[in-house]
Design a protein around this motif. Structure first.
Motif, mmCIF file in Angstrom:
data_model
loop_
_atom_site.group_PDB
_atom_site.id
_atom_site.type_symbol
_atom_site.label_atom_id
_atom_site.label_comp_id
_atom_site.label_asym_id
_atom_site.label_seq_id
_atom_site.Cartn_x
_atom_site.Cartn_y
_atom_site.Cartn_z
ATOM 1 N N THR A 139 38.768 104.732 72.791
ATOM 2 C CA THR A 139 37.482 104.679 73.487
ATOM 3 C C THR A 139 36.950 103.253 73.602
ATOM 4 N N LEU A 140 37.171 102.458 72.555
ATOM 5 C CA LEU A 140 36.649 101.090 72.530
ATOM 6 C C LEU A 140 37.651 100.068 73.063
ATOM 7 N N GLY A 141 38.852 100.531 73.414
ATOM 8 C CA GLY A 141 39.839 99.650 74.044
ATOM 9 C C GLY A 141 40.431 98.597 73.131
ATOM 10 N N CYS A 142 40.760 98.967 71.890
ATOM 11 C CA CYS A 142 41.381 97.989 70.983
ATOM 12 C C CYS A 142 42.612 98.597 70.309
ATOM 13 N N THR A 143 43.540 99.072 71.124
ATOM 14 C CA THR A 143 44.734 99.777 70.630
ATOM 15 C C THR A 143 45.679 98.878 69.843
ATOM 16 N N SER A 144 45.562 97.561 69.990
ATOM 17 C CA SER A 144 46.451 96.650 69.265
ATOM 18 C C SER A 144 46.094 96.543 67.786
ATOM 19 N N MET A 145 44.958 97.136 67.373
ATOM 20 C CA MET A 145 44.493 96.987 65.996
ATOM 21 C C MET A 145 44.736 98.227 65.142
ATOM 22 N N THR A 146 45.568 99.144 65.606
ATOM 23 C CA THR A 146 45.789 100.397 64.877
ATOM 24 C C THR A 146 46.270 100.155 63.446
ATOM 25 N N ALA A 147 47.322 99.361 63.282
ATOM 26 C CA ALA A 147 47.898 99.115 61.944
ATOM 27 C C ALA A 147 46.920 98.410 60.994
ATOM 28 N N PRO A 148 46.294 97.293 61.395
ATOM 29 C CA PRO A 148 45.355 96.630 60.469
ATOM 30 C C PRO A 148 44.135 97.485 60.132
ATOM 31 N N VAL A 149 43.686 98.304 61.070
ATOM 32 C CA VAL A 149 42.529 99.173 60.808
ATOM 33 C C VAL A 149 42.896 100.239 59.771
ATOM 34 N N ASP A 150 44.065 100.846 59.926
ATOM 35 C CA ASP A 150 44.523 101.849 58.949
ATOM 36 C C ASP A 150 44.655 101.235 57.564
ATOM 37 N N GLY A 151 45.212 100.021 57.518
ATOM 38 C CA GLY A 151 45.379 99.342 56.236
ATOM 39 C C GLY A 151 44.048 99.003 55.583
ATOM 40 N N LEU A 152 43.100 98.526 56.390
ATOM 41 C CA LEU A 152 41.780 98.168 55.870
ATOM 42 C C LEU A 152 41.047 99.405 55.353
ATOM 43 N N TRP A 153 41.182 100.517 56.055
ATOM 44 C CA TRP A 153 40.530 101.765 55.613
ATOM 45 C C TRP A 153 41.087 102.218 54.258
ATOM 46 N N THR A 154 42.392 102.114 54.087
ATOM 47 C CA THR A 154 43.009 102.515 52.818
ATOM 48 C C THR A 154 42.477 101.650 51.678
ATOM 49 N N HIS A 155 42.444 100.333 51.883
ATOM 50 C CA HIS A 155 41.923 99.420 50.852
ATOM 51 C C HIS A 155 40.466 99.735 50.540
ATOM 52 N N PHE A 156 39.664 99.910 51.584
ATOM 53 C CA PHE A 156 38.224 100.120 51.385
ATOM 54 C C PHE A 156 37.935 101.435 50.660
ATOM 55 N N ARG A 180 32.290 94.994 54.245
ATOM 56 C CA ARG A 180 32.442 93.536 54.136
ATOM 57 C C ARG A 180 32.440 93.075 52.679
ATOM 58 N N THR A 181 31.629 93.708 51.859
ATOM 59 C CA THR A 181 31.559 93.327 50.442
ATOM 60 C C THR A 181 32.801 93.778 49.691
ATOM 61 N N THR A 182 33.238 94.985 49.950
ATOM 62 C CA THR A 182 34.381 95.563 49.232
ATOM 63 C C THR A 182 35.706 94.952 49.654
ATOM 64 N N CYS A 183 35.840 94.600 50.924
ATOM 65 C CA CYS A 183 37.122 94.101 51.460
ATOM 66 C C CYS A 183 37.021 92.667 51.970
ATOM 67 N N GLU A 184 36.272 91.849 51.268
ATOM 68 C CA GLU A 184 36.089 90.450 51.696
ATOM 69 C C GLU A 184 37.431 89.719 51.782
ATOM 70 N N LYS A 185 38.293 89.930 50.793
ATOM 71 C CA LYS A 185 39.594 89.261 50.762
ATOM 72 C C LYS A 185 40.466 89.681 51.952
ATOM 73 N N GLU A 186 40.530 90.993 52.205
ATOM 74 C CA GLU A 186 41.372 91.502 53.296
ATOM 75 C C GLU A 186 40.873 91.019 54.654
#
Length: 275
Positions: free
Chosen positions: A104-121, A186-192
């Motif tokens: 919907t937001l037109g950012c299909t190239s970010m699928t992998a990093p978004v999934d990874g960030l969600w897991t970390h968070f 942002r606070t929890t995943c500052e490093k990532e």
């Protein structure tokens, strides 16, 4: 007396007005269970919120919150507060996946990093909690605006500026709820997030270098083509086309042969005339 929903719809200039109006009246009927004082923030609060909920139910996410608040007759923060109360009372919690948000937001190239960030968070955010609070927070993380906050933070690290209001509209949340989730991410995943930003900067740097290297090659090719064209268009230096380009035709072998043949022919003709 005119219908308030019809009156407000005429000022919003939305698509699919008939469908929106029909669904807005359905939401208006459901709001009878909500205390009337909830809508005291503005004279048109109830009909405008009905229209927004109807519009979002048709999978349309370009709602203008500022215009809605103006039409409702209250501040944007007051409007969002009432909208949040209505959603909770009517149990309007859309099922939103990362795939839905990304497409919907037109950012299909970010699928992998978004999934990874969600897991970390989600893992790290729950690790510091215990007991009932951990259970309640785990249930809260199922709300769509947490996914929206992770995607927004990830996009920001990649240098992409998503429309925050559109993300909120898709996730059916208020600005306060979204900002709370965003701050937690942002606070929890500052490093990532810092690593994602550095990776993005390196990628952009490599692309710039490639472009810089390619540009001179293009110029050389174009220059060679121009030179070739110039050679083809250069006119001959005399009526006799020389075998070697730009060489005087009198110095060529063909011309020497021609002179020899011409002289012999003249001598032969003279001898015949004398006879």
């Amino acid at each position: 007396m005119s219908d308030p929903i019809t009156h407000c719809l005429s000022r919003l200039h939305l698509d699919d007005v008939d469908k929106v109006q029909q669904r807005a009246h359905q939401f208006l009927g459901q709001m009878s269970k909500i205390a009337p004082k909830t809508f005291d923030k503005g004279p048109n609060c109830k009909p405008v919120i009905c229209i927004q909920l109807a519009y979002e139910s048709l999978k349309k996410y370009d709602w203008d919150m500022n215009l809605a608040a103006e039409l409702a007759g209250c501040s944007p923060s007051a409007y969002e507060s009432v909208l949040s109360i209505v959603r909770r009372n009517l149990n309007i919690i859309p099922t939103i996946t990362f795939d839905t948000l990304i497409v919907t937001l037109g950012c299909t190239s970010m699928t992998a990093p978004v999934d990874g960030l969600w897991t970390h968070f989600s893992t790290r955010y729950l690790q510091k909690l215990t007991g009932q609070k951990k259970i309640n927070t785990a249930k809260e993380l199922e709300l769509p605006y947490w996914k929206g906050a992770v995607l927004y933070a990830c996009a920001k690290s990649f240098g992409e500026n998503l429309n925050k209001q559109k993300v909120q509209s898709i996730c059916s949340c208020s600005g306060q709820e979204f900002n709370k989730a965003l701050q937690a991410v942002r606070t929890t995943c500052e490093k990532e997030l810092t690593e994602l930003k550095q990776r993005s900067n390196k990628t952009r740097g490599r692309k710039r270098k490639v472009v810089e290297k390619e540009e001179p090659v293009v110029e050389v090719v174009e220059e060679k083509k121009t030179q070739k064209k110039k050679k083809k268009n250069t006119p001959a230096r005399s009526g006799v086309v020389s075998m070697v380009q730009f060489q005087d035709f009198k110095e060529t072998k063909k011309y020497a042969e021609y002179v020899k043949w011409s002289s012999s022919m003249i001598e032969e003709l003279k001898s015949r005339i004398q006879l």
